[in-house]
Design an enzyme around this catalytic site. Structure first.
Site, PDB file in Angstrom:
ATOM      1  CB  SER A 196      17.093  14.905  24.959  1.00 34.61           C
ATOM      2  OG  SER A 196      15.999  14.861  24.082  1.00 34.61           O
ATOM      3  CD  GLU A 197      13.654  15.790  29.160  1.00 33.08           C
ATOM      4  OE1 GLU A 197      13.004  15.041  29.936  1.00 33.08           O
ATOM      5  OE2 GLU A 197      14.426  16.670  29.549  1.00 33.08           O
ATOM      6  CB  THR A 198      11.797   8.892  28.676  1.00 33.86           C
ATOM      7  OG1 THR A 198      12.867   8.405  27.861  1.00 33.86           O
ATOM      8  CG2 THR A 198      10.667   7.867  28.685  1.00 33.86           C
ATOM      9  CB  ALA A 250      10.857   7.766  24.615  1.00 31.68           C
TER      10      ALA A 250
END
Length: 373
Positions: free
Chosen positions: A48-50, A25
């Site tokens: 998994s990652e923002t 994101a």
């Protein structure tokens, strides 16, 4: 004063197909947000990652050579549970967002991060006519993003751990073991096929004296790739904590449904709730006792657990993979395949003289929206 809505996109990185590669994101912040909000939103996205972008507009923050030519953004990366120092796929996703949304002019972006200044370059596919394709009647650019990252050094590792590492990899033979500067174990297996076939034992991986486990092997001769890899990070989140938060949500949903639609579906006592996360070949299940009345037995896909247990496609891990395989294969240009369930492709150039790794990959936007709080 009310905060401005925050625009976001979800981008699948290191792939040109939706729902493949590694999702991130990307949020463009027009005003400062506190640490708790940044972490809470990353948990809300639960992928998994923002990552968060802030445009740098202060002239004093830029040197004279880059004030006009190279736009700069602050970039931070968060998992659902913590901030991290470096994330390759979310950096690629951030660059893809900036290039496709026309927020930058030119083909180069600089990111100010916890790992220093990182650059991202737009690389067009072939000539201009080849790079322009029409989707829904509009011309869309097709390009890759090239990231300029530092090499992650490795050191030899104590061979006394071979038995425990092999056990964590379900008894696989181990060819070589090293440890990266980022506290990951780097394990070389007999072949790329072995990498694909491994059924990792996550409880045993969690006991290893490292933050994560990278496994790699030489790609099959008939493939177009140089090497395969996978990486596992069960220590980056508590399985029990993630289970508890997701189960609490599903309990609320089913309690509401069972009361609202009791006339149609009746009530049946659910003694166990089964939950799963996607594994390599089949889901992994846990059975948990409960004492609530429900009409249906729910199956909960916990994508956050899957992402933490196995990184779908890691960009940063290739900063240690690249120098290893460059030395073994005697070349600086490499094509890597990440053999996770979602899969991904990373095109690599090793700049040994400057101790840099150029990672090139494609990306695709799959979602857009606004955060209202």
């Amino acid at each position: 004063m009310a905060k401005k809505p925050v625009k976001f996109t979800v981008v699948d990185a290191f792939t040109d197909s939706a729902f493949k590669g590694n999702p991130a994101a990307v949020c463009l912040l027009e005003e400062e947000r506190d640490e708790d909000w940044l972490q809470a939103l990353a948990m809300e996205f639960n992928i998994s990652e923002t990552c968060y972008l802030n445009r740098i507009t202060e002239p004093e923050a830029l040197d004279s050579s880059t004030t006009i030519l190279t736009p700069r953004f602050r970039l931070r990366w968060f998992t659902p549970t913590a901030e991290v120092n470096l994330c390759g796929h979310a950096t690629l996703a951030a660059a893809h967002f900036l290039f496709t949304s026309r927020l930058v002019n030119g083909n180069l972006i600089e990111f100010i991060t916890l790992s220093g200044v990182l650059t991202a370059r737009k690389v067009m596919q072939g000539n201009k006519s080849d790079a322009l394709k029409y989707e829904n009647g509009e011309a869309q650019e097709h390009f890759s993003v090239e990231l300029d990252f530092p090499i992650v050094p490795m050191v030899e590792y104590n061979s006394a751990e071979v038995a425990s590492i092999s056990k964590a990899l379900n008894g696989a033979s181990v060819i070589d073991i090293k440890k990266t500067e980022e506290d990951d174990l780097f394990v070389v297996l007999p072949s790329g096929k072995t990498v694909v076939d491994i059924e990792p034992q996550f409880d045993d991986i969690q006991k290893l004296p490292a933050m994560g486990l990278i496994i790699t092997g030489l790609a099959p001769p008939e493939s177009e790739f140089d090497f395969f890899s996978r990486s596992f990070y069960p220590k980056l989140g508590s399985r029990r904590q993630l289970l508890a938060s997701n189960i609490e949500l599903v309990l609320k949903i089913y309690m509401y449904a069972s009361s609202k639609y009791a006339d149609q579906i009746g009530h049946a006592k659910l003694e166990h709730m089964r939950v799963f996360s996607a594994g390599k070949n089949s889901p992994q299940h846990w059975s948990i006792p409960f004492h609530y009345n429900f009409s249906i037995q729910p199956y909960i896909p916990l994508c956050s657990i899957s992402f933490i247990l196995q990184d779908p496609v890691g960009g940063a891990v290739h900063c240690s993979l690249a120098p290893y395989w460059s030395q073994k294969l005697g070349k600086c240009d490499l094509l890597a395949y990440v053999a996770s369930p979602r899969g991904g492709i990373v095109d690599i150039h090793l700049d040994e003289q400057n101790q840099r790794v150029l990672l090139r990959g494609k990306a695709i936007t799959v979602m857009e929206g606004c955060v209202l709080v």
